[in-house]
Design a protein around this motif. Structure first.
Motif, PDB file in Angstrom:
ATOM      1  N   THR A  80       0.817  -1.215   0.000  1.00 41.24           N
ATOM      2  CA  THR A  80       0.000   0.000   0.000  1.00 41.24           C
ATOM      3  C   THR A  80       0.853   1.268   0.000  1.00 41.24           C
ATOM      4  O   THR A  80       0.341   2.348  -0.302  1.00 41.24           O
ATOM      5  CB  THR A  80      -0.900   0.024   1.240  1.00 41.24           C
ATOM      6  OG1 THR A  80      -0.082  -0.237   2.400  1.00 41.24           O
ATOM      7  CG2 THR A  80      -1.985  -1.042   1.137  1.00 41.24           C
ATOM      8  N   HIS A  81       2.109   1.135   0.359  1.00 38.40           N
ATOM      9  CA  HIS A  81       2.969   2.307   0.548  1.00 38.40           C
ATOM     10  C   HIS A  81       4.121   2.397  -0.444  1.00 38.40           C
ATOM     11  O   HIS A  81       4.852   3.383  -0.445  1.00 38.40           O
ATOM     12  CB  HIS A  81       3.536   2.295   1.966  1.00 38.40           C
ATOM     13  CG  HIS A  81       2.538   2.604   3.028  1.00 38.40           C
ATOM     14  ND1 HIS A  81       1.464   1.788   3.285  1.00 38.40           N
ATOM     15  CD2 HIS A  81       2.433   3.648   3.901  1.00 38.40           C
ATOM     16  CE1 HIS A  81       0.742   2.311   4.272  1.00 38.40           C
ATOM     17  NE2 HIS A  81       1.307   3.429   4.658  1.00 38.40           N
TER      18      HIS A  81
ATOM     19  N   GLY B  20      -6.436  -4.401   0.217  1.00 32.82           N
ATOM     20  CA  GLY B  20      -5.643  -3.340   0.833  1.00 32.82           C
ATOM     21  C   GLY B  20      -5.076  -3.706   2.184  1.00 32.82           C
ATOM     22  O   GLY B  20      -4.651  -2.827   2.948  1.00 32.82           O
TER      23      GLY B  20
ATOM     24  N   THR C  81      -2.582  -4.595   4.984  1.00 34.48           N
ATOM     25  CA  THR C  81      -1.150  -4.368   5.188  1.00 34.48           C
ATOM     26  C   THR C  81      -0.542  -5.350   6.174  1.00 34.48           C
ATOM     27  O   THR C  81       0.679  -5.489   6.224  1.00 34.48           O
ATOM     28  CB  THR C  81      -0.864  -2.944   5.704  1.00 34.48           C
ATOM     29  OG1 THR C  81      -1.540  -2.748   6.949  1.00 34.48           O
ATOM     30  CG2 THR C  81      -1.314  -1.897   4.717  1.00 34.48           C
TER      31      THR C  81
ATOM     32  N   ARG D 102      -8.528   1.262   1.685  1.00 38.95           N
ATOM     33  CA  ARG D 102      -7.907   1.902   0.527  1.00 38.95           C
ATOM     34  C   ARG D 102      -6.728   2.778   0.943  1.00 38.95           C
ATOM     35  O   ARG D 102      -6.852   3.575   1.882  1.00 38.95           O
ATOM     36  CB  ARG D 102      -8.928   2.769  -0.207  1.00 38.95           C
ATOM     37  CG  ARG D 102      -9.961   1.983  -0.987  1.00 38.95           C
ATOM     38  CD  ARG D 102     -10.990   2.882  -1.639  1.00 38.95           C
ATOM     39  NE  ARG D 102     -11.897   3.496  -0.682  1.00 38.95           N
ATOM     40  CZ  ARG D 102     -13.204   3.640  -0.848  1.00 38.95           C
ATOM     41  NH1 ARG D 102     -13.770   3.195  -1.955  1.00 38.95           N
ATOM     42  NH2 ARG D 102     -13.951   4.218   0.063  1.00 38.95           N
ATOM     43  N   PRO D 103      -5.579   2.685   0.249  1.00 37.53           N
ATOM     44  CA  PRO D 103      -4.447   3.556   0.605  1.00 37.53           C
ATOM     45  C   PRO D 103      -4.710   5.029   0.292  1.00 37.53           C
ATOM     46  O   PRO D 103      -4.176   5.911   0.964  1.00 37.53           O
ATOM     47  CB  PRO D 103      -3.289   2.992  -0.230  1.00 37.53           C
ATOM     48  CG  PRO D 103      -3.924   2.176  -1.292  1.00 37.53           C
ATOM     49  CD  PRO D 103      -5.219   1.686  -0.768  1.00 37.53           C
TER      50      PRO D 103
ATOM     51  N   GLU E 166      -1.699   7.470   1.394  1.00 37.26           N
ATOM     52  CA  GLU E 166      -0.606   6.667   1.936  1.00 37.26           C
ATOM     53  C   GLU E 166       0.428   6.283   0.877  1.00 37.26           C
ATOM     54  O   GLU E 166       1.475   5.729   1.199  1.00 37.26           O
ATOM     55  CB  GLU E 166      -1.150   5.386   2.569  1.00 37.26           C
ATOM     56  CG  GLU E 166      -1.969   5.604   3.813  1.00 37.26           C
ATOM     57  CD  GLU E 166      -2.417   4.294   4.421  1.00 37.26           C
ATOM     58  OE1 GLU E 166      -2.713   4.276   5.630  1.00 37.26           O
ATOM     59  OE2 GLU E 166      -2.482   3.288   3.697  1.00 37.26           O
ATOM     60  N   SER E 167       0.135   6.566  -0.373  1.00 35.50           N
ATOM     61  CA  SER E 167       1.010   6.115  -1.449  1.00 35.50           C
ATOM     62  C   SER E 167       2.298   6.940  -1.479  1.00 35.50           C
ATOM     63  O   SER E 167       2.437   7.948  -0.784  1.00 35.50           O
ATOM     64  CB  SER E 167       0.287   6.220  -2.798  1.00 35.50           C
ATOM     65  OG  SER E 167       0.227   7.572  -3.216  1.00 35.50           O
TER      66      SER E 167
END
Length: 809
Positions: free
Chosen positions: A253-254, A333, A335, A620-621, A641-642
């Protein structure tokens, strides 16, 4: 130059298995003349072999712990080899040509045995009756949990799966459930210690290994760079490779979960040591203030679920079993996944896939609820070896980030009234800290789950098992009031599968006794988790769940699916808003252990339930959420968060159910990577508007608020809804429509409604699913959905819980 993989050969038989009375066959010679052997896949379980032979019933599992179970095969070879047994459940003797080579008393320990081969040999495994072992006198613990029986399980190193009434079916885990392999001698790397760390942007790879008889210099290679290893003793090599600017491993997600191949070269031969990732894991605050993690210096809100085995009967550990479930986790999504202390250690392919897919792993020790005899030298030595093997096996796994001392050991004792001098699991915590410091100093240690507060289950400290919203039937506001810091378990419901799964399982009547068998409950409680779900059905939709179950079971199940989705989204929206003190939430559980309305957000057949779709939206990020701040209005929160900047448009609209606009606003936003913003309705509108219907100046001017986030290209990114007067699920004409549309790679589905549509759900006639489900539509709104896994031109039905239409497409 050939790259030689440093792997053992699987000893996959063919194997055969027989079930005998306990003690009937003291040795393998006593098996001669016995009839009834079955083909038995290895790795595998006795239950799995019985199922493959058509001699298994999911409804009435065959008890196996009361029997001895023998496996046998032949082994051909010449010279010295090493046999490795990665997992033997649980009390196992290994025999070669009638000679006893090994006694294993732990399901969780791997063993290696050197053997001299000269031709063809017989190999036999005797799994002795665990029930007999548990029935003999044992020292009692200071407390006896209701979770699992019998109490003597505190002395056994075996999974609690199958021993927990009300939680899962009584499927007995017996057999060589992890691979059995063989390794020939020769100059190959062994005793490999492979570690990574990051310092000031430079990846540092250190290696220690033995390679007896290696000729010439030994070269370490990674990321196109190399370094020579020093021979510190005959056949012993070690060294370090610095990798400035190495691409880091991130949760998916990151960023990108980058992995790098590692190999060593010696004497003209190259050996593959696997792949590694470079990343940092750090706590952002003291544990007493709540677990909060940063990856590569970036705070990560850890959201996901507690993992369950891919198949309770066969306990598979191959990529094919794990991949579909982990793909769903990525799509949703997720993590983080937690492997809790009531389960079992998953096989290496699980961790390899989490490394590849970018999913963080929280790994508990297999300890739960019992007063374990850590003062017993034999038990302590076995547990120390278990921890060492676990950390050594996962020494290069970047996805592993948290190791915990088990599940609800401290909570169990504290809830029974013991003082903290008794309930604190200090011995296990000390063992874990010592092992982590020596083997994986990058990991975060959690003493127990839950732990960290004045009481181990305090919500506002350490990690908690938060069931305020959920099992304890608290209102949504409790998710904020409890000041949850990190919920390592939360939101357990009897989640109703989709109709196709219920039909396949023969579970269509929620009033039948068969249905009740699939509903989880805590042993000794006078309520179950279906009652928990029904509580929220009643509070959200103003109906009587019991009457609905009796009079309209289909509607009862539909509202049950919708209610769980609402609770999931509402809770995570609260926890993910920027001002929240929460740093993580893991739902109980990821997948069902049996057919029916279990805890899983994915059913036993691998199909997503309504809760999974809700979590996909909540996780969702790039996210937009609304929070009711009472007299301070409605607040809109946007999270990015991207690792890329975000240019977007935020629109907030207040309407009646029919679509009459009471107020609206739109604003352009630019957010940097890992950025967020919170805006009140007053700021967005530029004036006062009673967005939360808190001032009570008269009837609310709107029935719902709709927040919509779109990208620079106009594509929808996220949306959120708020209902100041509650959710009206009364069926009526809402102008629902559904049409197949041609998409770039196939056929999609366009769903629209002229009025507000509550919990829109799509049911396909054939295989496959829609990319989203159980979602809301604003008045005049539409959604375009991908259709996944369909064949030919799909057809199906679209409904909404407040709509009287059943629309065919």
């Amino acid at each position: 130059m050939a790259l030689l993989r440093n792997v053992d050969r699987t000893l996959d038989g063919p194997w055969e298995m027989i079930v005998t009375a306990p003690g009937a066959c003291p040795g393998p010679d006593d098996l001669a003349g016995l009839a009834g052997f079955l083909p038995a896949p290895v790795p595998g379980t006795a239950a799995g072999a019985l199922r493959a032979a058509g001699r298994w019933s999911d409804a009435e599992p065959t008890p196996l712990h009361g029997s001895d179970i023998w496996y046998r095969t032949t082994l051909a070879g010449q010279g010295r080899e090493t046999l490795r047994f990665d997992g033997l459940a649980t009390l196992c003797e290994v025999w070669l040509d009638g000679r006893r080579l090994l006694d294993s008393r732990s399901m969780f320990l791997a063993h290696e045995v050197a053997v001299d081969l000269a031709g063809t040999h017989s190999l036999a495994l005797a799994f002795r009756s665990l029930a007999q072992e548990l029935a003999r006198p044992h020292k009692r613990g200071r407390w006896r949990p209701l979770l699992a029986t019998p109490g003597s399980l505190r002395h056994a190193r075996t999974t609690l799966l199958g021993f927990m009434p009300g939680w899962c079916p009584s499927v007995d885990a017996v057999g060589p459930y992890r691979p059995i392999t063989r390794r020939e001698g020769g100059a190959r790397p062994a005793d490999i210690d492979l570690r990574t760390r990051v310092e000031d942007g430079t990846g540092i790879l250190t290696v220690r290994l033995t390679c007896p008889g290696a000729r010439g210099p030994m070269i370490l290679r990674c990321d196109g760079r190399e370094a020579a290893l020093a021979e510190t003793a005959p056949g012993r090599f070690e060294g370090r490779l610095d990798l400035p600017g190495i691409a880091l491993w991130w949760p998916h997600t990151h960023g990108e979960p980058r992995l790098h191949a590692v190999a060593v070269e010696a004497g003209g031969r190259s050996f593959d040591l696997g792949r590694v990732g470079f990343r940092t894991i750090a706590r952002l605050r003291p544990f007493a203030e709540g677990l909060s993690l940063a990856v590569n210096g970036v705070p990560v809100f850890c959201r996901g679920a507690c993992w369950t085995p891919a198949d309770l009967v066969g306990l598979p550990g191959d990529r094919e079993a794990y991949a579909p479930l982990l793909a769903l986790a990525v799509e949703a999504g997720t993590t983080m996944l937690r492997v809790g202390g009531t389960m079992l250690y998953e096989a290496q392919p699980f961790h390899d896939l989490c490394d590849e897919l970018g999913i963080l792993v929280w790994q508990d020790l297999m300890l739960a609820n019992f007063d374990y005899p850590t003062d017993d030298p034999a038990f302590r030595a076995a547990l120390e070896a278990e921890i060492a093997q676990l950390l050594d096996r996962l020494q290069a796994s970047p996805s592993l980030c948290v190791v915990g001392g088990g599940s609800e050991v401290e909570q169990q004792a504290a809830m029974l009234g013991f003082p903290d001098t008794v309930w604190r699991a200090a011995a296990v915590e000390a063992m874990l800290h010592e092992a982590v410091a020596a083997r994986r100093p990058d990991l975060v240690v959690v003493p127990n789950s839950p732990s960290g507060g004045d009481l181990p289950f305090s919500a506002n400290a350490g990690v908690t098992h938060y069931y305020g919203v959920g099992a304890y039937c608290r209102p949504f506001e409790d998710a904020r009031r409890a000041e949850v810091r990190f919920a390592s378990e939360c939101l357990a419901f009897a989640n109703v599968p989709e109709p196709v799964s219920l039909a396949q399982a023969g579970l269509t009547d929620p009033s039948s006794p068969a249905w009740g068998l699939g509903v989880p409950r805590d042993r000794g409680a006078d309520w179950d988790f279906e009652g928990v779900r029904d509580h929220y059905v009643g509070s959200l939709y103003g109906v009587d769940p019991e009457a609905l179950r009796r009079d309209d079971p289909e509607r009862y199940l539909t509202l049950g699916r919708a209610a769980v989705a609402e609770v999931m989204e509402a809770t995570f929206s609260e926890w993910r808003r920027p001002a929240s003190v929460a740093a993580g939430g893991l739902v109980w559980l990821w997948r069902d252990l049996a057919p029916g309305a279990g805890w899983g957000v994915v059913d036993v057949a691998g199909r997503p339930k309504s809760a999974w779709y809700a979590l996909k939206r909540a996780f969702r990020p790039v996210q937009a959420v609304l929070s009711d701040e009472g007299l301070n209005g409605l607040h809109a929160h946007v999270l990015n968060e991207s690792d890329r900047p975000l240019d977007a448009t935020l629109a907030l609209t207040f309407t009646s159910a029919a679509g009459k606009v009471a107020a609206q606003a739109e604003r352009s936003l630019s957010l940097g990577p890992r950025d967020s913003v919170s805006l009140s309705s007053a700021v967005l509108l530029g004036r006062f508007f009673d967005a939360t219907a808190a001032y009570r100046f008269g009837p609310a001017a709107h029935a719902l608020a709709h927040l919509r986030l779109t990208g620079a290209d106009g594509a929808p990114l996220a949306e959120a809804f708020h209902f100041p007067a509650g959710r009206d699920a009364t069926p009526q004409e809402i102008g629902l429509s559904a049409d197949l549309v041609e998409e770039g790679r196939g056929v999609g589905l366009r769903v629209a409604a002229s009025r507000h549509a509550l919990a829109v759900h799509v049911a396909l006639d054939g295989p496959g699913r829609s990319s989203d489900n159980w979602f809301h539509l604003a008045p005049g709104g539409e959604r375009r959905l991908a259709l996944i896994g369909t064949r030919g031109r799909p057809s199906g039905t679209v409904r909404a819980v407040n709509g009287s239409e059943a629309v065919r497409f």
